[in-house]
Design a protein around this motif. Structure first.
Motif, PDB file in Angstrom:
ATOM      1  N   GLU A  23       0.833  -1.207   0.000  1.00 41.20           N
ATOM      2  CA  GLU A  23       0.000   0.000   0.000  1.00 41.20           C
ATOM      3  C   GLU A  23       0.868   1.257   0.000  1.00 41.20           C
ATOM      4  N   LYS A  24       2.034   1.166   0.621  1.00 39.07           N
ATOM      5  CA  LYS A  24       2.945   2.325   0.625  1.00 39.07           C
ATOM      6  C   LYS A  24       3.793   2.371  -0.643  1.00 39.07           C
ATOM      7  N   GLN A  25       3.639   1.349  -1.501  1.00 40.25           N
ATOM      8  CA  GLN A  25       4.372   1.280  -2.780  1.00 40.25           C
ATOM      9  C   GLN A  25       5.883   1.336  -2.566  1.00 40.25           C
ATOM     10  N   LEU A  26       6.347   0.624  -1.538  1.00 39.33           N
ATOM     11  CA  LEU A  26       7.778   0.591  -1.261  1.00 39.33           C
ATOM     12  C   LEU A  26       8.424  -0.582  -1.986  1.00 39.33           C
ATOM     13  N   ASP A  27       9.608  -0.377  -2.538  1.00 42.22           N
ATOM     14  CA  ASP A  27      10.369  -1.480  -3.124  1.00 42.22           C
ATOM     15  C   ASP A  27      11.061  -2.226  -2.005  1.00 42.22           C
ATOM     16  N   PHE A  28      10.962  -3.550  -2.028  1.00 38.61           N
ATOM     17  CA  PHE A  28      11.642  -4.326  -0.990  1.00 38.61           C
ATOM     18  C   PHE A  28      12.044  -5.677  -1.558  1.00 38.61           C
ATOM     19  N   GLU A  29      13.069  -6.240  -0.934  1.00 40.61           N
ATOM     20  CA  GLU A  29      13.499  -7.587  -1.301  1.00 40.61           C
ATOM     21  C   GLU A  29      12.691  -8.574  -0.461  1.00 40.61           C
ATOM     22  N   SER A  30      11.976  -9.476  -1.112  1.00 44.90           N
ATOM     23  CA  SER A  30      11.178 -10.469  -0.395  1.00 44.90           C
ATOM     24  C   SER A  30      12.026 -11.719  -0.134  1.00 44.90           C
ATOM     25  N   VAL A  31      12.100 -12.125   1.137  1.00 48.87           N
ATOM     26  CA  VAL A  31      12.808 -13.371   1.477  1.00 48.87           C
ATOM     27  C   VAL A  31      11.779 -14.326   2.067  1.00 48.87           C
ATOM     28  N   TYR A  32      11.477 -15.395   1.324  1.00 51.96           N
ATOM     29  CA  TYR A  32      10.463 -16.350   1.767  1.00 51.96           C
ATOM     30  C   TYR A  32      11.055 -17.305   2.807  1.00 51.96           C
ATOM     31  N   GLY A  61      19.903  -2.632   7.972  1.00 52.72           N
ATOM     32  CA  GLY A  61      20.495  -3.180   9.193  1.00 52.72           C
ATOM     33  C   GLY A  61      19.671  -2.945  10.446  1.00 52.72           C
ATOM     34  N   VAL A  62      18.673  -2.067  10.409  1.00 54.44           N
ATOM     35  CA  VAL A  62      17.756  -1.914  11.549  1.00 54.44           C
ATOM     36  C   VAL A  62      16.742  -3.047  11.470  1.00 54.44           C
ATOM     37  N   ILE A  63      16.747  -3.918  12.472  1.00 55.49           N
ATOM     38  CA  ILE A  63      15.848  -5.077  12.489  1.00 55.49           C
ATOM     39  C   ILE A  63      14.596  -4.712  13.286  1.00 55.49           C
ATOM     40  N   VAL A  64      13.439  -4.875  12.670  1.00 56.82           N
ATOM     41  CA  VAL A  64      12.181  -4.594  13.367  1.00 56.82           C
ATOM     42  C   VAL A  64      11.304  -5.845  13.311  1.00 56.82           C
ATOM     43  N   THR A  65      10.768  -6.235  14.460  1.00 59.39           N
ATOM     44  CA  THR A  65       9.897  -7.415  14.540  1.00 59.39           C
ATOM     45  C   THR A  65       8.536  -7.008  15.106  1.00 59.39           C
ATOM     46  N   HIS A  66       7.569  -7.886  15.004  1.00 58.65           N
ATOM     47  CA  HIS A  66       6.177  -7.692  15.440  1.00 58.65           C
ATOM     48  C   HIS A  66       5.481  -6.701  14.488  1.00 58.65           C
ATOM     49  N   THR A  67       4.461  -7.202  13.810  1.00 53.56           N
ATOM     50  CA  THR A  67       3.896  -6.464  12.682  1.00 53.56           C
ATOM     51  C   THR A  67       3.265  -5.120  13.038  1.00 53.56           C
ATOM     52  N   THR A  68       2.671  -4.997  14.226  1.00 50.53           N
ATOM     53  CA  THR A  68       2.128  -3.692  14.610  1.00 50.53           C
ATOM     54  C   THR A  68       3.269  -2.680  14.716  1.00 50.53           C
ATOM     55  N   VAL A  69       4.402  -3.138  15.225  1.00 44.56           N
ATOM     56  CA  VAL A  69       5.584  -2.268  15.361  1.00 44.56           C
ATOM     57  C   VAL A  69       6.207  -2.003  13.987  1.00 44.56           C
ATOM     58  N   ILE A  70       6.315  -3.040  13.161  1.00 45.07           N
ATOM     59  CA  ILE A  70       6.866  -2.882  11.803  1.00 45.07           C
ATOM     60  C   ILE A  70       6.044  -1.854  11.026  1.00 45.07           C
ATOM     61  N   ASN A  71       4.722  -1.980  11.108  1.00 44.36           N
ATOM     62  CA  ASN A  71       3.877  -1.107  10.295  1.00 44.36           C
ATOM     63  C   ASN A  71       3.947   0.357  10.737  1.00 44.36           C
ATOM     64  N   GLU A  72       4.037   0.588  12.029  1.00 43.06           N
ATOM     65  CA  GLU A  72       4.218   1.974  12.490  1.00 43.06           C
ATOM     66  C   GLU A  72       5.615   2.467  12.085  1.00 43.06           C
ATOM     67  N   TYR A  73       6.601   1.567  12.121  1.00 40.29           N
ATOM     68  CA  TYR A  73       7.960   1.946  11.703  1.00 40.29           C
ATOM     69  C   TYR A  73       7.957   2.420  10.253  1.00 40.29           C
ATOM     70  N   LEU A  74       7.243   1.708   9.382  1.00 34.67           N
ATOM     71  CA  LEU A  74       7.180   2.102   7.966  1.00 34.67           C
ATOM     72  C   LEU A  74       6.578   3.500   7.818  1.00 34.67           C
ATOM     73  N   ASP A  80       7.174  10.122   3.110  1.00 38.23           N
ATOM     74  CA  ASP A  80       6.764  10.610   1.789  1.00 38.23           C
ATOM     75  C   ASP A  80       5.938   9.582   1.012  1.00 38.23           C
ATOM     76  N   ALA A  81       5.910   8.343   1.497  1.00 38.35           N
ATOM     77  CA  ALA A  81       5.078   7.309   0.854  1.00 38.35           C
ATOM     78  C   ALA A  81       3.625   7.515   1.299  1.00 38.35           C
ATOM     79  N   PRO A  82       2.652   6.942   0.573  1.00 37.91           N
ATOM     80  CA  PRO A  82       1.242   7.099   0.980  1.00 37.91           C
ATOM     81  C   PRO A  82       1.046   6.744   2.459  1.00 37.91           C
ATOM     82  N   ALA A  83       0.362   7.618   3.187  1.00 40.83           N
ATOM     83  CA  ALA A  83       0.184   7.432   4.637  1.00 40.83           C
ATOM     84  C   ALA A  83      -0.931   6.439   4.929  1.00 40.83           C
TER      85      ALA A  83
END
Lengths: 254, 254
Positions: A23-32, A61-74, A80-83
């Protein structure tokens, strides 16, 4: 700038942050990470996340875990990405109220049914010695307990209590969606991504006695609006390697 | 601008947001809610917070509940007051990781022992008919279950499981405080207010076998540094109307 995301199938916690990234249209490397092969407990992965759980975000190199925390981090790291978080303090508070509700009163209860129907089959498919070796590699005691429970089977009492929690959550969400189009008000937020990933997307399939047109028409309409969003759609289209015979949790079951 | 805070004794959730208010040096109107008289379940209070729980923040008519949400709201709404949240995204994520840990793996477990030692005495002090009337007024099913449990008594198994969670939490916090002076790093944050209010301030008294100099010297040193902060001190000095005979939870027990 490198953004790496370690995740499993597009459901539950992995989906929740995949939705935010897309949703934020961020480019990322997906590691399955293959949960069927217990890859999340492998030493190389535990070196990245000592809790041995997916998903994990690695941002330069900043490691973020727990999705509620990850999503606020993003939200904080990519202003500047869609809020996906309201701009005003009251809106942020409404979003966090719902995030907290899903994290504490929804996630584990739907998850127990998912584990009961799917993970228990995986847990029982390994022999006792191998299972004990796998258990020794799981860092969190709560997770070890959950795996042992999945192998021995959750009790009818545990499952009924979990169903009652799902029922209460669906009624609460339905009441909110009668008043506002999205959980936190007029706009889509991280709270919608959260409830969708942990309950909304699978409630009609997993709990047809609860997730139906009589009991939660607004919720089902909202789930359709969720699926129609390009970011949600892209997240749901991420690879699903689930053994088809076990697909009661992620869907497309026969 | 009016800021009103409905709260009970300076311990647990009430203390957690009192610390934030005092550390931010915000002027607010304090409204004491008497839990001994079940005031939080009175219709006038349930009209303000339909969940019938303290504390509640009322900021010019914006009602915010749940202390983790309230405390982030204060950061968002009062950006010119002293910041209790790191400025950088990684620091915010560390703070939220610990907040989530305390909310999900600490609060309810210390609370069960508090209820067992104190609230059960209150719950048993009312007769059966009155108790059922009180139960009918509690909006949240989980809270009704907790009151019934408190009246009938928590089982040894429940209490032992809760103690094990407290033990694990103290070990985890101790390990962090060996590395950094505060939970989220170099500065005091809302995460410190959270762990202090739900566990740090009472662990030595409630669980002397866990909260002692052998097992958690860094935690006990941190708790002293917490108490020395003017904002924390002011929060702890808010009125305590606890029946002295029941003061096992908030301290000063005889």
């Amino acid at each position: 700038m490198t953004l790496k995301f370690y995740h499993a199938e597009p459901v539950a916690n992995s989906l929740k942050s995949l939705i935010a990234l897309k949703e934020k249209q961020l480019d990322f490397e997906s590691v399955y990470i293959d949960l069927h092969k217990f890859e999340q407990h492998q030493p190389w992965f535990v070196a990245i996340n000592p809790e041995g759980q997916v998903p994990v975000l690695d941002h330069d190199g900043v490691i973020v875990t727990h999705t509620t925390v990850i999503n606020e981090y993003l939200e904080d790291a990519f202003p500047d990405a869609p809020a996906l978080r309201p701009a005003d303090p009251a809106g942020k508070a409404r979003m966090r109220y719902w995030n907290k509700f899903v994290d504490e009163h929804v996630m584990n209860y739907v998850s127990m049914h998912g584990w009961h129907r799917m993970v228990s089959v995986i847990a029982r498919s390994v022999d006792s010695n191998e299972f004990e070796t796998l258990m020794e590699r799981i860092p969190l005691k709560d997770q070890r307990d959950k795996w042992r429970n999945a192998r021995s089977g959750f009790s009818a009492e545990q499952l009924d209590a979990a169903t009652a929690k799902v029922e209460a959550a669906v009624a609460k969400v339905e009441a909110q969606l009668q008043k506002t189009p999205w959980l936190a008000g007029e706009s889509f937020t991280l709270a919608d991504a959260n409830f969708f990933s942990h309950c909304g997307m699978m409630v009609a399939r997993m709990f047809p006695q609860i997730g139906n047109d009589e009991r939660c028409p607004h919720l089902l309409d909202w789930a359709e609006r969720m699926r129609a969003r390009p970011g949600v759609k892209a997240a749901l289209e991420m690879p699903d390697h689930t053994n088809p015979a076990l697909r009661t949790f992620t869907g497309e079951v026969h």
